[in-house]
Structures are given as structure tokens and as C-alpha cells.
Design a protein around this motif. Structure first.
Motif, PDB file in Angstrom:
ATOM      1  N   GLY A  39       0.754  -1.244   0.000  1.00 16.55           N
ATOM      2  CA  GLY A  39       0.000   0.000   0.000  1.00 16.55           C
ATOM      3  C   GLY A  39       0.779   1.285   0.000  1.00 16.55           C
ATOM      4  O   GLY A  39       0.236   2.319  -0.367  1.00 16.55           O
ATOM      5  N   ASN A  40       2.045   1.297   0.405  1.00 21.28           N
ATOM      6  CA  ASN A  40       2.703   2.593   0.470  1.00 21.28           C
ATOM      7  C   ASN A  40       3.498   2.913  -0.795  1.00 21.28           C
ATOM      8  O   ASN A  40       4.301   3.832  -0.804  1.00 21.28           O
ATOM      9  CB  ASN A  40       3.594   2.672   1.718  1.00 21.28           C
ATOM     10  N   TYR A  41       3.259   2.177  -1.843  1.00 21.36           N
ATOM     11  CA  TYR A  41       3.855   2.484  -3.126  1.00 21.36           C
ATOM     12  C   TYR A  41       2.790   2.933  -4.107  1.00 21.36           C
ATOM     13  O   TYR A  41       1.606   2.735  -3.900  1.00 21.36           O
ATOM     14  CB  TYR A  41       4.625   1.273  -3.666  1.00 21.36           C
ATOM     15  N   GLU A  42       3.252   3.534  -5.189  1.00 25.39           N
ATOM     16  CA  GLU A  42       2.334   4.126  -6.157  1.00 25.39           C
ATOM     17  C   GLU A  42       1.337   3.103  -6.673  1.00 25.39           C
ATOM     18  O   GLU A  42       1.709   1.979  -7.026  1.00 25.39           O
ATOM     19  CB  GLU A  42       3.104   4.698  -7.332  1.00 25.39           C
ATOM     20  N   GLN A  43       0.096   3.534  -6.715  1.00 30.12           N
ATOM     21  CA  GLN A  43      -0.941   2.725  -7.335  1.00 30.12           C
ATOM     22  C   GLN A  43      -1.283   3.345  -8.685  1.00 30.12           C
ATOM     23  O   GLN A  43      -1.426   4.559  -8.799  1.00 30.12           O
ATOM     24  CB  GLN A  43      -2.185   2.672  -6.452  1.00 30.12           C
TER      25      GLN A  43
ATOM     26  N   PHE B 147      -4.040   3.674 -11.534  1.00 29.05           N
ATOM     27  CA  PHE B 147      -5.487   3.561 -11.623  1.00 29.05           C
ATOM     28  C   PHE B 147      -5.950   3.433 -13.067  1.00 29.05           C
ATOM     29  O   PHE B 147      -5.385   4.052 -13.971  1.00 29.05           O
ATOM     30  CB  PHE B 147      -6.157   4.790 -11.007  1.00 29.05           C
TER      31      PHE B 147
ATOM     32  N   TYR C 215      -2.345  12.578  -5.217  1.00 30.88           N
ATOM     33  CA  TYR C 215      -2.891  12.165  -6.501  1.00 30.88           C
ATOM     34  C   TYR C 215      -3.704  13.299  -7.107  1.00 30.88           C
ATOM     35  O   TYR C 215      -4.320  14.090  -6.400  1.00 30.88           O
ATOM     36  CB  TYR C 215      -3.818  10.942  -6.329  1.00 30.88           C
TER      37      TYR C 215
ATOM     38  N   ASN D 198       0.906  -1.414   5.810  1.00 32.49           N
ATOM     39  CA  ASN D 198       1.297  -1.109   4.432  1.00 32.49           C
ATOM     40  C   ASN D 198       0.520  -1.914   3.408  1.00 32.49           C
ATOM     41  O   ASN D 198       1.023  -2.230   2.333  1.00 32.49           O
ATOM     42  CB  ASN D 198       2.799  -1.340   4.222  1.00 32.49           C
ATOM     43  N   ASN D 199      -0.696  -2.308   3.748  1.00 31.60           N
ATOM     44  CA  ASN D 199      -1.490  -3.074   2.801  1.00 31.60           C
ATOM     45  C   ASN D 199      -2.314  -2.201   1.863  1.00 31.60           C
ATOM     46  O   ASN D 199      -2.711  -2.648   0.796  1.00 31.60           O
ATOM     47  CB  ASN D 199      -2.452  -3.997   3.532  1.00 31.60           C
ATOM     48  N   ARG D 200      -2.594  -1.007   2.287  1.00 33.67           N
ATOM     49  CA  ARG D 200      -3.485  -0.174   1.489  1.00 33.67           C
ATOM     50  C   ARG D 200      -3.217   1.288   1.782  1.00 33.67           C
ATOM     51  O   ARG D 200      -2.487   1.619   2.707  1.00 33.67           O
ATOM     52  CB  ARG D 200      -4.945  -0.504   1.821  1.00 33.67           C
TER      53      ARG D 200
END
Lengths: 114, 111
Positions: free
Chosen positions: A99-103, A105, B35, B96-98
Motif C-alpha cells: 500500500g505505500n507504493y504508487e498505485q 489507476f 494524486y 502497508n497493505n493499502r
């Protein structure tokens, strides 16, 4: 840059029907996510998926929702049966690590339940 | 919830002006991600700042992070009409899952 694709871009269905939303994530990514966004509102986390399993789901991820990614194909979100409050834009995302890296979309699927 | 103060707001400015958007969060995070979501599109990461950084720059963007006050800001200098979008900050949880998205700021830059 890497792209996430979503099919279809729009879907209109009658309440009670089943719908499957498809996501083609970035090819080497290992973590997959679904989010729900009602127009003008916050991006709401639904679920994340890694190594063939749901890792975490929110209270929005009702029993009628399910996700899978059979054999590295599309990452799908299925809603069965649909309800009026499921109308929203659903975004798929993927990331290489957690989760702490770029997602990354996708462009979203607009679902309208009548 | 990961989020403290709600920071949903709408800002309307003239092209060329500078703008700063803020977010605050409740619990520990290893990163703050900002974002940008343009109309009809999915969000895209524009800048990421880690908990051991106080400031990060990328072109016209500047992010700050104050872990003591659990707040972050995003500044855009010399805005363009194409900067019109909703800007979200996002933090992670201890597993750190989401990531958790804030409400976002609707920025309109008038040409």
C-alpha cells in the motif's frame, strides 16, 4: 507509462441483475485494488487482492461483492445481485508492492443500476 | 478512520497564481502520496513524500510533510488551466497493505 485498462467504460443494468467489471492491471504488478466513487465524493476503498486472496476489505464490500483473478487474466469485481446504491464509478488499481507504493489507476467503469 | 479534519474544499484561482492545499491525518504513515484526478479519469500519482522527508519538489509541485502535526501540503506554483482537477492526499496504514484517501480538493484554474 504503465496503464490499467477497465472494461466496460459504462454499464447500465436493472436492479437485481449481476454485473462483472473487468480490470487489466499493469503486467508485472502483484497487488490489485477496487475503489468506489460516487460523483463528487471521496474515493472509497473496497478491497485489495494479492496472491489470489483478498487481503483486506472495507464495510462497503458487501456480501454481494466478490473478486477474483483466474490464471492471471482480468481482475474482476462481481456484484450479484446489484442494488440501486451500487451506482457509482468503480476504479481498479494495481501496484507492484503493497500500500505505500504508487498505485496505478484505470479510467473507471461507470455503473448505473436502474 | 485514518482521517482527522475533513479538508474537502473547492478552490478557484486565475492561471498563473500559486496555490497550496493541505491535509491532515490521524495515525502514523510511512508516506503521503498526492494524486490528481482529472474529470472522467482515474487518479494519478503526482508526488510522494516519505516520513523521513520534510519537503519534496517535482517541477512546479512542492510537497511538505510535518509528522509532528501529522499534516502535509501540496503547493503548485504558476498554475495552468490544465492543473484543474481534484487533488487527493493518501496515507498508508501500519501494515502497508493499502492507502487511505482524503476527501480531496477541487481546484479550478481559470485561463
Amino acid at each position: 507509462g504503465p496503464k490499467v485498462l477497465q472494461i466496460p467504460s459504462h454499464q447500465i443494468i436493472d436492479m437485481g441483475q449481476m454485473v462483472t467489471l473487468n480490470c487489466d492491471p499493469v503486467s508485472n504488478h502483484l497487488y490489485f485494488y477496487w475503489y468506489k466513487q460516487i460523483l463528487g465524493q471521496q474515493m472509497e476503498f473496497l478491497v485489495n487482492f494479492y496472491n489470489g486472496k483478498v487481503m483486506e476489505k472495507s464495510k462497503l464490500f458487501k456480501d454481494q461483492f466478490s473478486v477474483e483473478r483466474p490464471d492471471g487474466s482480468y481482475f474482476t469485481l462481481k456484484i450479484q445481485p446489484t442494488a440501486l446504491e451500487d451506482s457509482a464509478v468503480y476504479f481498479c488499481a494495481s501496484s507492484f508492492t503493497g500500500g505505500n507504493y504508487e498505485q496505478y489507476f484505470g479510467p473507471g467503469t461507470r455503473l448505473t443500476v436502474l | 478512520s485514518q482521517w482527522g479534519e475533513e479538508n474537502l474544499q473547492a478552490l478557484s484561482i486565475q492561471e498563473g497564481e500559486d496555490v497550496t492545499m493541505n491535509c491532515s491525518y490521524k495515525t502514523y504513515t510511512t508516506v503521503v502520496q498526492w494524486y490528481r484526478q482529472k474529470s472522467g479519469k482515474g487518479p494519478a500519482l503526482i508526488i510522494l513524500i516519505r516520513s523521513n522527508e520534510r519537503e519534496k519538489r517535482s517541477g512546479r509541485l512542492r510537497a511538505t510533510l510535518d509528522t509532528s502535526s501529522q499534516s502535509s501540503s501540496l503547493s503548485i506554483t504558476g498554475t495552468l488551466a490544465t492543473d484543474t482537477a481534484v487533488y487527493f492526499c493518501a496515507t498508508d496504514d501500519s501494515n502497508n497493505n493499502r492507502i487511505f484517501f482524503g476527501d480531496g480538493t477541487q481546484l479550478v484554474v481559470k485561463p
